[in-house]
Design a protein around this motif. Structure first.
Motif, PDB file in Angstrom:
ATOM      1  N   CYS A  84       0.829  -1.188   0.000  1.00  0.00           N
ATOM      2  CA  CYS A  84       0.000   0.000   0.000  1.00  0.00           C
ATOM      3  C   CYS A  84       0.868   1.245   0.000  1.00  0.00           C
ATOM      4  N   ARG A  85       0.285   2.336  -0.422  1.00  0.00           N
ATOM      5  CA  ARG A  85       1.033   3.583  -0.429  1.00  0.00           C
ATOM      6  C   ARG A  85       0.115   4.716  -0.016  1.00  0.00           C
ATOM      7  N   ALA A  89      -3.377  -4.455   8.536  1.00  0.00           N
ATOM      8  CA  ALA A  89      -2.970  -3.167   9.113  1.00  0.00           C
ATOM      9  C   ALA A  89      -2.148  -2.306   8.159  1.00  0.00           C
ATOM     10  N   ALA A  90      -1.425  -2.932   7.241  1.00  0.00           N
ATOM     11  CA  ALA A  90      -0.597  -2.162   6.300  1.00  0.00           C
ATOM     12  C   ALA A  90      -1.434  -1.238   5.426  1.00  0.00           C
ATOM     13  N   ALA A  91      -2.724  -1.556   5.262  1.00  0.00           N
ATOM     14  CA  ALA A  91      -3.607  -0.741   4.415  1.00  0.00           C
ATOM     15  C   ALA A  91      -4.174   0.470   5.144  1.00  0.00           C
ATOM     16  N   VAL A  92      -4.052   0.505   6.452  1.00  0.00           N
ATOM     17  CA  VAL A  92      -4.701   1.547   7.249  1.00  0.00           C
ATOM     18  C   VAL A  92      -4.292   2.966   6.834  1.00  0.00           C
ATOM     19  N   ASP A 150      -7.876  14.590  11.844  1.00  0.00           N
ATOM     20  CA  ASP A 150      -6.576  14.466  11.185  1.00  0.00           C
ATOM     21  C   ASP A 150      -5.593  13.680  12.052  1.00  0.00           C
ATOM     22  N   GLN A 151      -5.660  13.913  13.343  1.00  0.00           N
ATOM     23  CA  GLN A 151      -4.763  13.242  14.290  1.00  0.00           C
ATOM     24  C   GLN A 151      -5.179  11.799  14.560  1.00  0.00           C
ATOM     25  N   GLU A 152      -6.478  11.549  14.580  1.00  0.00           N
ATOM     26  CA  GLU A 152      -6.979  10.241  15.013  1.00  0.00           C
ATOM     27  C   GLU A 152      -7.431   9.328  13.878  1.00  0.00           C
ATOM     28  N   ALA A 153      -7.370   9.793  12.626  1.00  0.00           N
ATOM     29  CA  ALA A 153      -7.949   9.037  11.507  1.00  0.00           C
ATOM     30  C   ALA A 153      -7.421   7.610  11.424  1.00  0.00           C
ATOM     31  N   GLU A 154      -6.116   7.428  11.508  1.00  0.00           N
ATOM     32  CA  GLU A 154      -5.561   6.075  11.387  1.00  0.00           C
ATOM     33  C   GLU A 154      -6.009   5.186  12.531  1.00  0.00           C
ATOM     34  N   ALA A 169     -17.365  11.969  -2.689  1.00  0.00           N
ATOM     35  CA  ALA A 169     -16.710  10.931  -3.494  1.00  0.00           C
ATOM     36  C   ALA A 169     -15.570  10.275  -2.712  1.00  0.00           C
ATOM     37  N   ALA A 170     -14.884  11.055  -1.888  1.00  0.00           N
ATOM     38  CA  ALA A 170     -13.802  10.491  -1.078  1.00  0.00           C
ATOM     39  C   ALA A 170     -14.339   9.474  -0.084  1.00  0.00           C
ATOM     40  N   PHE A 171     -15.539   9.720   0.456  1.00  0.00           N
ATOM     41  CA  PHE A 171     -16.108   8.742   1.385  1.00  0.00           C
ATOM     42  C   PHE A 171     -16.507   7.476   0.648  1.00  0.00           C
ATOM     43  N   ALA A 172     -17.067   7.630  -0.544  1.00  0.00           N
ATOM     44  CA  ALA A 172     -17.398   6.450  -1.352  1.00  0.00           C
ATOM     45  C   ALA A 172     -16.124   5.682  -1.696  1.00  0.00           C
ATOM     46  N   ALA A 173     -15.029   6.415  -1.975  1.00  0.00           N
ATOM     47  CA  ALA A 173     -13.737   5.771  -2.252  1.00  0.00           C
ATOM     48  C   ALA A 173     -13.224   5.045  -1.011  1.00  0.00           C
ATOM     49  N   PHE A 174     -13.436   5.624   0.162  1.00  0.00           N
ATOM     50  CA  PHE A 174     -13.080   5.004   1.440  1.00  0.00           C
ATOM     51  C   PHE A 174     -13.784   3.649   1.577  1.00  0.00           C
ATOM     52  N   LEU A 175     -15.073   3.632   1.284  1.00  0.00           N
ATOM     53  CA  LEU A 175     -15.844   2.383   1.361  1.00  0.00           C
ATOM     54  C   LEU A 175     -15.412   1.402   0.282  1.00  0.00           C
ATOM     55  N   CYS A 176     -15.115   1.922  -0.907  1.00  0.00           N
ATOM     56  CA  CYS A 176     -14.649   1.078  -2.010  1.00  0.00           C
ATOM     57  C   CYS A 176     -13.339   0.386  -1.633  1.00  0.00           C
ATOM     58  N   CYS A 177     -12.438   1.128  -1.011  1.00  0.00           N
ATOM     59  CA  CYS A 177     -11.153   0.554  -0.578  1.00  0.00           C
ATOM     60  C   CYS A 177     -11.364  -0.550   0.459  1.00  0.00           C
ATOM     61  N   LEU A 178     -12.302  -0.332   1.371  1.00  0.00           N
ATOM     62  CA  LEU A 178     -12.589  -1.351   2.382  1.00  0.00           C
ATOM     63  C   LEU A 178     -13.142  -2.617   1.736  1.00  0.00           C
ATOM     64  N   CYS A 179     -13.861  -2.450   0.629  1.00  0.00           N
ATOM     65  CA  CYS A 179     -14.323  -3.623  -0.129  1.00  0.00           C
ATOM     66  C   CYS A 179     -13.151  -4.318  -0.814  1.00  0.00           C
ATOM     67  N   LYS A 180     -12.247  -3.531  -1.363  1.00  0.00           N
ATOM     68  CA  LYS A 180     -11.137  -4.103  -2.123  1.00  0.00           C
ATOM     69  C   LYS A 180     -10.184  -4.907  -1.247  1.00  0.00           C
ATOM     70  N   ILE A 181     -10.043  -4.513   0.021  1.00  0.00           N
ATOM     71  CA  ILE A 181      -9.148  -5.268   0.902  1.00  0.00           C
ATOM     72  C   ILE A 181      -9.889  -6.370   1.667  1.00  0.00           C
ATOM     73  N   GLY A 182     -11.211  -6.477   1.439  1.00  0.00           N
ATOM     74  CA  GLY A 182     -11.964  -7.584   2.018  1.00  0.00           C
ATOM     75  C   GLY A 182     -12.611  -7.319   3.360  1.00  0.00           C
TER      76      GLY A 182
END
Length: 322
Positions: free
Chosen positions: A21-22, A128-131, A112-116, A156-169
């Motif tokens: 991940c990057r 965890a590497a995807a976090v 911003d501080q607590e997102a991860e 769109a960023a929130f939809a992308a957030f959900l899309c990423c969670l789908c992509k990693i399972g």
């Protein structure tokens, strides 16, 4: 000539992260390059495929429809509840300007501080590497702390957030309905509270000629919900009685209710685009038209897409053919 003043190029500004991940970076593009090439990017294909899959999943279903709620869905709702609680803990400050209350920056700094850490409560330890990558999309989804504004790019960023969670399972195929009805609907509630509490400006709004100052996706998914409804037709969403009686069942009508609460004057004047849509004969045609409009007015417009982040989960490279 390559490198000349007239060349339009894409520049990836991401940083390498941990593992595969990057940290996502922005795609910088201009004019024709975006229109010609943006829709052939893998991220675009993955993102619009995600939107359309959910669109099909909620077709003809009420918000009160019974659906499976997984542990991951419950954790995402808890995350959004935390953001909601932080709004209560960060009241608006007294200031001369009516709009853009600066207390929002305090609220955003906490995210911003607590997102991860928040995302880590949703993502299993072995992923965890995807976090860090996924957390970027969460931070981008709640507005801009410099301008204190919010718009369809943040949505769109929130939809992308959900899309990423789908992509990693983390999210599965059988979570589809809950993603829209439970998670995205809760996200909308929190965003509306942000907008009202801190008087956020619309980001990139087209004013009376735009669909809505802040949202787009709930109109797409909400119109899908109403396809083949036994008595509610598009003409009914400008009827105050029909909206008040049915808004708890349909996202589209909930959006209309919020607009009428936030704006004054005749609906046809403050929301002309929606007024025009009310003349469309069927919800299926409304749904198809909104999808086309979303692609053209949001995903293929530089003022929106310039802020979209690309990483390993939503990559910038061209679509790979089978």
């Amino acid at each position: 000539a390559p490198g000349g003043a007239g060349e339009r190029r894409a520049v990836y500004t991401g940083e390498e992260g941990r593992g595969d991940c990057r940290y996502p970076g922005r795609l910088l593009a201009r004019g024709r390059w975006l229109r010609a090439s943006g829709s052939r990017r893998q991220a675009y294909a993955d993102y619009i495929g995600f939107i359309l899959t959910l669109n099909e999943g909620v077709k003809g279903k009420k918000l009160t429809f019974e659906y499976k709620v997984s542990e991951a869905i419950e954790k995402l709702v808890a995350l959004l509840n935390t953001l909601d609680r932080w709004i209560d803990e960060t009241p608006p400050v007294d200031q001369p300007s009516r709009f853009g209350n600066k207390a929002y920056r305090t609220w955003y700094a906490k995210l911003d501080q607590e997102a991860e850490n928040l995302v880590a409560t949703v993502v299993p330890a072995h992923l965890a590497a995807a976090v860090p990558e996924v957390a970027v999309y969460l931070k981008e989804s709640v507005g801009n702390s410099t301008r204190i504004d919010y718009g369809t790019g943040h949505e769109a960023a929130f939809a992308a957030f959900l899309c990423c969670l789908c992509k990693i399972g983390v999210l599965r195929v059988d979570d589809q309905i809950a993603i829209v009805f439970r998670v995205f609907n809760r996200y909308l509630e929190v965003m509306r509270k942000l907008q009202k509490t801190y008087r956020m400006e619309p980001a990139g709004s087209q004013g009376v000629w735009g669909l809505d100052d802040f949202q787009f996706l709930p109109f797409i998914w909400g119109s899908s919900q109403l396809i083949d409804h036994p008595y509610l037709e598009p003409r009914h969403f400008v009827d105050e009685k029909a909206v008040s009686e049915n808004h708890k069942d349909y996202m589209f009508l909930e959006c209309i209710l919020f607009i009428t609460e936030m704006k004054t004057g005749p609906f046809a004047e403050h929301s002309n685009q929606l007024w025009n849509i009310s003349a469309v004969p069927s919800w299926s045609k409304v749904n198809q038209g909104l999808i086309r409009m979303y692609k053209a007015e949001c995903l293929e417009k530089f003022p929106v897409i310039q802020h979209f982040k690309f990483g390993s989960l939503l990559p910038i490279h061209p679509v790979t053919s089978c």
